[in-house]
Design a protein around this motif. Structure first.
Motif, PDB file in Angstrom:
ATOM      1  N   PHE A  94       0.837  -1.206   0.000  1.00 17.32           N
ATOM      2  CA  PHE A  94       0.000   0.000   0.000  1.00 17.32           C
ATOM      3  C   PHE A  94       0.871   1.255   0.000  1.00 17.32           C
ATOM      4  N   ILE A  95       2.001   1.170   0.690  1.00 12.68           N
ATOM      5  CA  ILE A  95       2.902   2.324   0.765  1.00 12.68           C
ATOM      6  C   ILE A  95       3.790   2.418  -0.476  1.00 12.68           C
ATOM      7  N   ARG A  96       4.271   1.273  -0.954  1.00 16.66           N
ATOM      8  CA  ARG A  96       5.302   1.282  -2.003  1.00 16.66           C
ATOM      9  C   ARG A  96       4.800   0.905  -3.403  1.00 16.66           C
ATOM     10  N   ASP A  97       3.724   0.128  -3.498  1.00 10.53           N
ATOM     11  CA  ASP A  97       3.341  -0.390  -4.823  1.00 10.53           C
ATOM     12  C   ASP A  97       1.835  -0.663  -4.868  1.00 10.53           C
ATOM     13  N   ARG A  98       1.032   0.410  -4.850  1.00 10.27           N
ATOM     14  CA  ARG A  98      -0.424   0.251  -4.842  1.00 10.27           C
ATOM     15  C   ARG A  98      -0.956  -0.355  -6.139  1.00 10.27           C
ATOM     16  N   GLN A  99      -0.205  -0.179  -7.221  1.00  7.12           N
ATOM     17  CA  GLN A  99      -0.643  -0.705  -8.513  1.00  7.12           C
ATOM     18  C   GLN A  99      -0.750  -2.221  -8.467  1.00  7.12           C
ATOM     19  N   THR A 100       0.185  -2.879  -7.770  1.00  8.24           N
ATOM     20  CA  THR A 100       0.144  -4.331  -7.653  1.00  8.24           C
ATOM     21  C   THR A 100      -1.091  -4.780  -6.884  1.00  8.24           C
ATOM     22  N   LEU A 101      -1.420  -4.070  -5.798  1.00  6.89           N
ATOM     23  CA  LEU A 101      -2.631  -4.382  -5.034  1.00  6.89           C
ATOM     24  C   LEU A 101      -3.875  -4.242  -5.911  1.00  6.89           C
ATOM     25  N   LYS A 102      -3.896  -3.205  -6.726  1.00  8.92           N
ATOM     26  CA  LYS A 102      -5.045  -2.980  -7.604  1.00  8.92           C
ATOM     27  C   LYS A 102      -5.208  -4.128  -8.589  1.00  8.92           C
ATOM     28  N   HIS A 103      -4.097  -4.566  -9.191  1.00 10.75           N
ATOM     29  CA  HIS A 103      -4.151  -5.681 -10.142  1.00 10.75           C
ATOM     30  C   HIS A 103      -4.634  -6.958  -9.463  1.00 10.75           C
ATOM     31  N   MET A 104      -4.238  -7.163  -8.206  1.00  6.30           N
ATOM     32  CA  MET A 104      -4.586  -8.389  -7.506  1.00  6.30           C
ATOM     33  C   MET A 104      -6.081  -8.506  -7.231  1.00  6.30           C
ATOM     34  N   VAL A 105      -6.745  -7.371  -7.003  1.00  3.70           N
ATOM     35  CA  VAL A 105      -8.178  -7.413  -6.675  1.00  3.70           C
ATOM     36  C   VAL A 105      -9.061  -7.089  -7.884  1.00  3.70           C
ATOM     37  N   THR A 106      -8.439  -6.884  -9.047  1.00  2.00           N
ATOM     38  CA  THR A 106      -9.229  -6.619 -10.259  1.00  2.00           C
ATOM     39  C   THR A 106      -8.862  -7.608 -11.357  1.00  2.00           C
ATOM     40  N   SER A 107      -7.735  -7.399 -12.008  1.00  2.00           N
ATOM     41  CA  SER A 107      -7.361  -8.202 -13.176  1.00  2.00           C
ATOM     42  C   SER A 107      -7.139  -9.671 -12.852  1.00  2.00           C
ATOM     43  N   HIS A 108      -6.550  -9.957 -11.699  1.00  2.00           N
ATOM     44  CA  HIS A 108      -6.176 -11.338 -11.380  1.00  2.00           C
ATOM     45  C   HIS A 108      -6.909 -11.860 -10.142  1.00  2.00           C
ATOM     46  N   LYS A 109      -8.113 -11.367  -9.912  1.00  4.75           N
ATOM     47  CA  LYS A 109      -8.847 -11.670  -8.682  1.00  4.75           C
ATOM     48  C   LYS A 109      -9.081 -13.168  -8.487  1.00  4.75           C
ATOM     49  N   MET A 110      -9.577 -13.862  -9.518  1.00  2.33           N
ATOM     50  CA  MET A 110      -9.911 -15.286  -9.379  1.00  2.33           C
ATOM     51  C   MET A 110      -8.667 -16.133  -9.154  1.00  2.33           C
ATOM     52  N   MET A 111      -7.597 -15.834  -9.893  1.00  2.00           N
ATOM     53  CA  MET A 111      -6.359 -16.593  -9.724  1.00  2.00           C
ATOM     54  C   MET A 111      -5.792 -16.397  -8.325  1.00  2.00           C
ATOM     55  N   VAL A 112      -5.854 -15.158  -7.815  1.00  2.00           N
ATOM     56  CA  VAL A 112      -5.378 -14.866  -6.461  1.00  2.00           C
ATOM     57  C   VAL A 112      -6.223 -15.602  -5.426  1.00  2.00           C
ATOM     58  N   MET A 113      -7.540 -15.633  -5.615  1.00  2.00           N
ATOM     59  CA  MET A 113      -8.425 -16.312  -4.675  1.00  2.00           C
ATOM     60  C   MET A 113      -8.161 -17.806  -4.641  1.00  2.00           C
ATOM     61  N   TRP A 114      -7.968 -18.411  -5.795  1.00  2.00           N
ATOM     62  CA  TRP A 114      -7.673 -19.840  -5.835  1.00  2.00           C
ATOM     63  C   TRP A 114      -6.323 -20.146  -5.190  1.00  2.00           C
ATOM     64  N   THR A 115      -5.346 -19.272  -5.432  1.00  2.00           N
ATOM     65  CA  THR A 115      -4.029 -19.452  -4.820  1.00  2.00           C
ATOM     66  C   THR A 115      -4.123 -19.373  -3.299  1.00  2.00           C
ATOM     67  N   SER A 116      -4.873 -18.386  -2.801  1.00  2.00           N
ATOM     68  CA  SER A 116      -5.054 -18.233  -1.356  1.00  2.00           C
ATOM     69  C   SER A 116      -5.773 -19.433  -0.756  1.00  2.00           C
ATOM     70  N   LEU A 117      -6.787 -19.934  -1.451  1.00  2.00           N
ATOM     71  CA  LEU A 117      -7.538 -21.086  -0.948  1.00  2.00           C
ATOM     72  C   LEU A 117      -6.642 -22.317  -0.832  1.00  2.00           C
ATOM     73  N   MET A 118      -5.884 -22.595  -1.901  1.00  2.00           N
ATOM     74  CA  MET A 118      -4.996 -23.758  -1.859  1.00  2.00           C
ATOM     75  C   MET A 118      -3.904 -23.576  -0.808  1.00  2.00           C
ATOM     76  N   SER A 119      -3.447 -22.331  -0.644  1.00  2.00           N
ATOM     77  CA  SER A 119      -2.429 -22.049   0.365  1.00  2.00           C
ATOM     78  C   SER A 119      -2.980 -22.266   1.768  1.00  2.00           C
ATOM     79  N   PHE A 120      -4.207 -21.780   2.022  1.00  2.00           N
ATOM     80  CA  PHE A 120      -4.822 -21.970   3.337  1.00  2.00           C
ATOM     81  C   PHE A 120      -4.992 -23.450   3.655  1.00  2.00           C
ATOM     82  N   LEU A 121      -5.531 -24.203   2.710  1.00  2.00           N
ATOM     83  CA  LEU A 121      -5.758 -25.632   2.943  1.00  2.00           C
ATOM     84  C   LEU A 121      -4.434 -26.370   3.145  1.00  2.00           C
ATOM     85  N   GLY A 122      -3.417 -25.987   2.343  1.00  2.00           N
ATOM     86  CA  GLY A 122      -2.110 -26.604   2.516  1.00  2.00           C
ATOM     87  C   GLY A 122      -1.506 -26.279   3.872  1.00  2.00           C
TER      88      GLY A 122
END
Length: 292
Positions: free
Chosen positions: A204-232
């Motif tokens: 948020f302080i250094r690279d807000r553009q990356t945060l924006k991409h994560m919750v817009t352009s790549h939202k589903m891929m990020v969610m699946w990655t987080s889900l598999m990471s949590f279960l693992g």
């Protein structure tokens, strides 16, 4: 023997998480891919913790100074380890570095015996050694000139960071003095939440553009990655609360089997003969640590 089931489940989820992170690494920078592992995992960990207390009430743990140290250290070290793994995804000879990164079991065995009062039987040591050989066979390049010193060093640093993370997670769980699985659930929630906060604040302080991409352009891929990471992580943290880290990580090398399946049927890559040899050795190592 619940640790065996938790470990197998964790290995399956980790294989998928690594495949998803590998794809994300082509679209996001290192910290973005690293955060994808934790971003949606912390609320899932909270839901799991609350649900566990609803199902089986237990005491709220008392956190001693050493508990905070183990939890904080594990959180930071896992971020470092994950970032190094993402760097390896970007290397030309990724397989060599990834193989070294998965040499977590022998590193954990050495560090555990030296600094964490870990004990292994003779069969356990043999299993750890055979598992390490399997990983090296799997990751060895076809030509010796393809080996990069830089990739080797990153891979070894990555495996050491993952090993320390696992050892500190186990110590954190044991330090809470509450029954399993509540102890593992608390460590899981606190470690993931701390990791998420640190990375979100930094980006948020250094690279807000990356945060924006994560919750817009790549939202589903990020969610699946987080889900598999949590279960693992749920599987790993639970298994390591019940059994010493070297045994868990040696058995966890059955991830190779799931990786081969994903590689063959999802990524459409051809399976090599040495992959099958590595799989057989991992099977032998798994049997040895299960009957140790």
């Amino acid at each position: 023997m619940s640790w065996i089931l938790f470990t197998c489940f964790a290995a399956f989820c980790q294989a998928w998480r690594n495949a998803l992170q590998s794809k994300l690494s082509k679209q996001l920078n290192v910290l973005g891919v690293t955060l994808a592992r934790f971003l949606w995992a912390s609320p899932l960990a909270l839901v799991y913790l609350i649900g566990l207390y609803q199902w089986q009430p237990a005491e709220i743990p008392h956190f001693a100074a050493k508990s905070y140290f183990f939890i904080g250290s594990a959180a930071v070290m896992q971020i470092v380890a994950t970032a190094l793994m993402v760097v390896l995804f970007k290397q030309k000879n990724f397989a060599v570095g990834a193989g070294l990164a998965k040499c977590e079991a022998p590193v954990a065995a050495l560090l555990g015996v030296m600094f964490f009062s870990t004990t292994l039987t003779y069969l356990g040591w043999i299993g750890v050694a055979i598992g390490a050989i399997a990983i090296m066979i799997l990751s060895s390049p076809d030509k010796i000139k393809d080996i990069s010193l830089k990739t080797i060093m990153i891979g070894l640093a990555c495996s050491s960071a993952f090993a320390l993370t696992s050892l500190w997670v186990r110590e954190a769980s044991l330090s809470l003095n509450i029954p399993f699985p509540h102890s593992a659930a608390w460590v899981l929630f606190l470690v993931i939440t701390l990791q998420t906060l640190m990375l979100v604040v930094y980006l948020f302080i250094r690279d807000r553009q990356t945060l924006k991409h994560m919750v817009t352009s790549h939202k589903m891929m990020v969610m699946w990655t987080s889900l598999m990471s949590f279960l693992g992580s749920l599987g790993w943290f639970s298994a390591m609360s019940l059994q010493t880290v070297p045994y868990v990580k040696t058995l966890g090398q059955i991830e190779i089997f799931f990786m081969i399946l994903i590689s063959t049927y999802w990524l459409k890559e051809q399976t090599r003969k040495k992959d099958m040899l590595a799989l057989v050795l991992v099977g032998i190592a798994a049997v040895l640590v299960m009957v140790h």
